[in-house]
Design a protein around this motif. Structure first.
Motif, PDB file in Angstrom:
ATOM      1  N   LEU A   1      35.367  53.403  37.652  1.00  0.00           N
ATOM      2  CA  LEU A   1      36.474  52.781  36.936  1.00  0.00           C
ATOM      3  C   LEU A   1      35.964  51.911  35.804  1.00  0.00           C
ATOM      4  CD1 LEU A   1      38.541  51.619  40.015  1.00  0.00           C
ATOM      5  CD2 LEU A   1      38.964  53.623  38.598  1.00  0.00           C
ATOM      6  N   ALA A   2      36.742  51.849  34.736  1.00  0.00           N
ATOM      7  CA  ALA A   2      36.424  50.954  33.624  1.00  0.00           C
ATOM      8  C   ALA A   2      36.769  49.530  34.032  1.00  0.00           C
ATOM      9  CB  ALA A   2      37.208  51.362  32.382  1.00  0.00           C
ATOM     10  N   GLU A   3      35.980  48.569  33.555  1.00  0.00           N
ATOM     11  CA  GLU A   3      36.252  47.150  33.780  1.00  0.00           C
ATOM     12  C   GLU A   3      36.705  46.538  32.467  1.00  0.00           C
ATOM     13  OE1 GLU A   3      33.876  44.435  36.367  1.00  0.00           O
ATOM     14  OE2 GLU A   3      32.431  46.078  36.180  1.00  0.00           O
ATOM     15  N   SER A   4      37.628  45.603  32.536  1.00  0.00           N
ATOM     16  CA  SER A   4      38.144  44.958  31.333  1.00  0.00           C
ATOM     17  C   SER A   4      38.077  43.451  31.458  1.00  0.00           C
ATOM     18  CB  SER A   4      39.596  45.371  31.085  1.00  0.00           C
ATOM     19  OG  SER A   4      39.697  46.752  30.880  1.00  0.00           O
ATOM     20  N   ARG A   5      37.904  42.793  30.316  1.00  0.00           N
ATOM     21  CA  ARG A   5      37.924  41.338  30.239  1.00  0.00           C
ATOM     22  C   ARG A   5      38.661  40.914  28.981  1.00  0.00           C
ATOM     23  NH1 ARG A   5      36.708  41.621  34.637  1.00  0.00           N
ATOM     24  NH2 ARG A   5      35.066  40.654  35.827  1.00  0.00           N
ATOM     25  N   HIS A   6      39.344  39.803  29.094  1.00  0.00           N
ATOM     26  CA  HIS A   6      40.057  39.176  27.976  1.00  0.00           C
ATOM     27  C   HIS A   6      39.261  37.907  27.660  1.00  0.00           C
ATOM     28  CE1 HIS A   6      43.632  38.326  25.564  1.00  0.00           C
ATOM     29  NE2 HIS A   6      43.609  37.087  26.033  1.00  0.00           N
ATOM     30  N   VAL A   7      38.628  37.836  26.480  1.00  0.00           N
ATOM     31  CA  VAL A   7      37.746  36.713  26.163  1.00  0.00           C
ATOM     32  C   VAL A   7      38.183  36.019  24.883  1.00  0.00           C
ATOM     33  CG1 VAL A   7      35.766  37.750  27.336  1.00  0.00           C
ATOM     34  CG2 VAL A   7      36.075  38.132  24.910  1.00  0.00           C
ATOM     35  N   LEU A   8      37.900  34.721  24.833  1.00  0.00           N
ATOM     36  CA  LEU A   8      38.141  33.930  23.636  1.00  0.00           C
ATOM     37  C   LEU A   8      36.932  34.079  22.727  1.00  0.00           C
ATOM     38  CD1 LEU A   8      39.812  31.757  22.119  1.00  0.00           C
ATOM     39  CD2 LEU A   8      38.515  30.043  23.401  1.00  0.00           C
ATOM     40  N   LEU A   9      37.181  34.401  21.461  1.00  0.00           N
ATOM     41  CA  LEU A   9      36.092  34.519  20.501  1.00  0.00           C
ATOM     42  C   LEU A   9      35.694  33.132  20.025  1.00  0.00           C
ATOM     43  CD1 LEU A   9      37.346  37.580  18.429  1.00  0.00           C
ATOM     44  CD2 LEU A   9      35.694  37.552  20.307  1.00  0.00           C
ATOM     45  N   SER A  10      34.411  32.850  20.007  1.00  0.00           N
ATOM     46  CA  SER A  10      33.913  31.550  19.575  1.00  0.00           C
ATOM     47  C   SER A  10      34.068  31.395  18.072  1.00  0.00           C
ATOM     48  CB  SER A  10      32.434  31.398  19.937  1.00  0.00           C
ATOM     49  OG  SER A  10      32.270  31.467  21.321  1.00  0.00           O
ATOM     50  N   GLY A  11      34.337  30.171  17.661  1.00  0.00           N
ATOM     51  CA  GLY A  11      34.431  29.884  16.241  1.00  0.00           C
ATOM     52  C   GLY A  11      35.775  30.222  15.626  1.00  0.00           C
TER      53      GLY A  11
ATOM     54  N   SER B   1      41.833  30.175  19.036  1.00  0.00           N
ATOM     55  CA  SER B   1      42.776  30.994  19.806  1.00  0.00           C
ATOM     56  C   SER B   1      42.834  32.465  19.384  1.00  0.00           C
ATOM     57  CB  SER B   1      44.170  30.371  19.793  1.00  0.00           C
ATOM     58  OG  SER B   1      44.740  30.376  18.508  1.00  0.00           O
ATOM     59  N   GLN B   2      41.682  33.021  19.044  1.00  0.00           N
ATOM     60  CA  GLN B   2      41.633  34.456  18.783  1.00  0.00           C
ATOM     61  C   GLN B   2      40.913  35.105  19.964  1.00  0.00           C
ATOM     62  OE1 GLN B   2      39.499  35.911  15.337  1.00  0.00           O
ATOM     63  NE2 GLN B   2      41.102  37.417  15.035  1.00  0.00           N
ATOM     64  N   PHE B   3      41.550  36.106  20.524  1.00  0.00           N
ATOM     65  CA  PHE B   3      41.038  36.748  21.721  1.00  0.00           C
ATOM     66  C   PHE B   3      40.638  38.194  21.449  1.00  0.00           C
ATOM     67  CE2 PHE B   3      43.630  33.309  23.252  1.00  0.00           C
ATOM     68  CZ  PHE B   3      42.896  32.814  24.318  1.00  0.00           C
ATOM     69  N   ALA B   4      39.767  38.700  22.320  1.00  0.00           N
ATOM     70  CA  ALA B   4      39.377  40.106  22.281  1.00  0.00           C
ATOM     71  C   ALA B   4      39.551  40.676  23.684  1.00  0.00           C
ATOM     72  CB  ALA B   4      37.941  40.256  21.821  1.00  0.00           C
ATOM     73  N   ASP B   5      40.043  41.894  23.747  1.00  0.00           N
ATOM     74  CA  ASP B   5      40.118  42.639  24.998  1.00  0.00           C
ATOM     75  C   ASP B   5      38.954  43.621  24.992  1.00  0.00           C
ATOM     76  OD1 ASP B   5      42.536  41.466  25.973  1.00  0.00           O
ATOM     77  OD2 ASP B   5      43.620  42.637  24.474  1.00  0.00           O
ATOM     78  N   ILE B   6      38.070  43.465  25.973  1.00  0.00           N
ATOM     79  CA  ILE B   6      36.857  44.275  26.022  1.00  0.00           C
ATOM     80  C   ILE B   6      36.897  45.152  27.261  1.00  0.00           C
ATOM     81  CG2 ILE B   6      34.342  44.233  26.138  1.00  0.00           C
ATOM     82  CD1 ILE B   6      34.466  41.492  24.732  1.00  0.00           C
ATOM     83  N   LYS B   7      36.648  46.440  27.052  1.00  0.00           N
ATOM     84  CA  LYS B   7      36.640  47.399  28.159  1.00  0.00           C
ATOM     85  C   LYS B   7      35.257  48.039  28.242  1.00  0.00           C
ATOM     86  CE  LYS B   7      40.127  50.212  28.548  1.00  0.00           C
ATOM     87  NZ  LYS B   7      41.020  51.377  28.371  1.00  0.00           N
ATOM     88  N   ILE B   8      34.680  48.011  29.440  1.00  0.00           N
ATOM     89  CA  ILE B   8      33.392  48.640  29.711  1.00  0.00           C
ATOM     90  C   ILE B   8      33.662  49.937  30.462  1.00  0.00           C
ATOM     91  CG2 ILE B   8      31.170  48.404  30.879  1.00  0.00           C
ATOM     92  CD1 ILE B   8      31.568  46.478  28.513  1.00  0.00           C
ATOM     93  N   ILE B   9      33.263  51.037  29.867  1.00  0.00           N
ATOM     94  CA  ILE B   9      33.492  52.364  30.438  1.00  0.00           C
ATOM     95  C   ILE B   9      32.159  52.862  31.003  1.00  0.00           C
ATOM     96  CG2 ILE B   9      34.274  54.711  29.945  1.00  0.00           C
ATOM     97  CD1 ILE B   9      35.790  53.371  27.502  1.00  0.00           C
ATOM     98  N   PRO B  10      32.117  53.205  32.285  1.00  0.00           N
ATOM     99  CA  PRO B  10      30.860  53.554  32.946  1.00  0.00           C
ATOM    100  C   PRO B  10      30.096  54.732  32.337  1.00  0.00           C
ATOM    101  CG  PRO B  10      32.512  53.073  34.584  1.00  0.00           C
ATOM    102  CD  PRO B  10      33.211  53.112  33.252  1.00  0.00           C
ATOM    103  N   THR B  11      30.713  55.511  31.507  1.00  0.00           N
ATOM    104  CA  THR B  11      29.990  56.612  30.874  1.00  0.00           C
ATOM    105  C   THR B  11      29.110  56.132  29.722  1.00  0.00           C
ATOM    106  OG1 THR B  11      31.904  57.066  29.480  1.00  0.00           O
ATOM    107  CG2 THR B  11      31.663  58.378  31.495  1.00  0.00           C
ATOM    108  N   GLY B  12      29.065  54.796  29.506  1.00  0.00           N
ATOM    109  CA  GLY B  12      28.163  54.248  28.494  1.00  0.00           C
ATOM    110  C   GLY B  12      28.843  53.786  27.227  1.00  0.00           C
ATOM    111  N   MET B  13      30.120  53.492  27.302  1.00  0.00           N
ATOM    112  CA  MET B  13      30.866  53.072  26.109  1.00  0.00           C
ATOM    113  C   MET B  13      31.485  51.691  26.309  1.00  0.00           C
ATOM    114  SD  MET B  13      30.845  55.541  23.792  1.00  0.00           S
ATOM    115  CE  MET B  13      32.205  55.048  22.769  1.00  0.00           C
ATOM    116  N   ILE B  14      31.637  50.979  25.197  1.00  0.00           N
ATOM    117  CA  ILE B  14      32.365  49.727  25.165  1.00  0.00           C
ATOM    118  C   ILE B  14      33.477  49.880  24.130  1.00  0.00           C
ATOM    119  CG2 ILE B  14      30.774  48.715  23.473  1.00  0.00           C
ATOM    120  CD1 ILE B  14      31.346  45.975  24.744  1.00  0.00           C
ATOM    121  N   GLU B  15      34.647  49.361  24.460  1.00  0.00           N
ATOM    122  CA  GLU B  15      35.767  49.343  23.517  1.00  0.00           C
ATOM    123  C   GLU B  15      36.225  47.900  23.373  1.00  0.00           C
ATOM    124  OE1 GLU B  15      38.875  51.950  24.831  1.00  0.00           O
ATOM    125  OE2 GLU B  15      37.690  53.733  24.420  1.00  0.00           O
TER     126      GLU B  15
END
Length: 100
Positions: free
Chosen positions: A2-12, A15-29
């Motif tokens: 399964l892909a894992e996802s995180r919602h993170v605050l961008l530094s600097g 209040s701008q956020f990024a949604d990051i998804k880690i896909i086990p086949t070797g990809m990041i979105e």
């Protein structure tokens, strides 16, 4: 697997956020909704550079010119968690490939 996802605050950036998804086949979105931007990369294109309290996640071309395609400023804790997610995804994919 399964892909894992995180919602993170961008530094600097306030209040701008990024949604990051880690896909086990070797990809990041990466999605940055406020800017309507979407990035993706292979794990082997990623580099982490730590500067004091922040870590810069950089996507490079991986070729001789080593062009930077995109970069994100993250808090060190978020960067460590992201790196841990990538390592788990690589381990999970490797175990799956061995079992086939």
């Amino acid at each position: 697997m399964l892909a894992e996802s995180r919602h993170v605050l961008l530094s600097g950036k306030k209040s701008q956020f990024a949604d990051i998804k880690i896909i086990p086949t070797g990809m990041i979105e990466v999605d940055i909704p406020d800017e309507a931007k979407h990035y993706q990369a292979d794990f082997d294109q990623l580099c982490f550079y730590t500067h004091n309290k922040n870590t810069e996640l950089v996507c490079r071309s991986g070729q001789k010119d080593d062009t930077v395609h995109w970069a994100l400023d993250l808090a060190n804790d978020d960067a460590r968690e992201l790196l841990s997610m990538i390592e788990r995804a690589e381990d999970e994919f490797e175990m799956l490939m061995r079992s086939l």
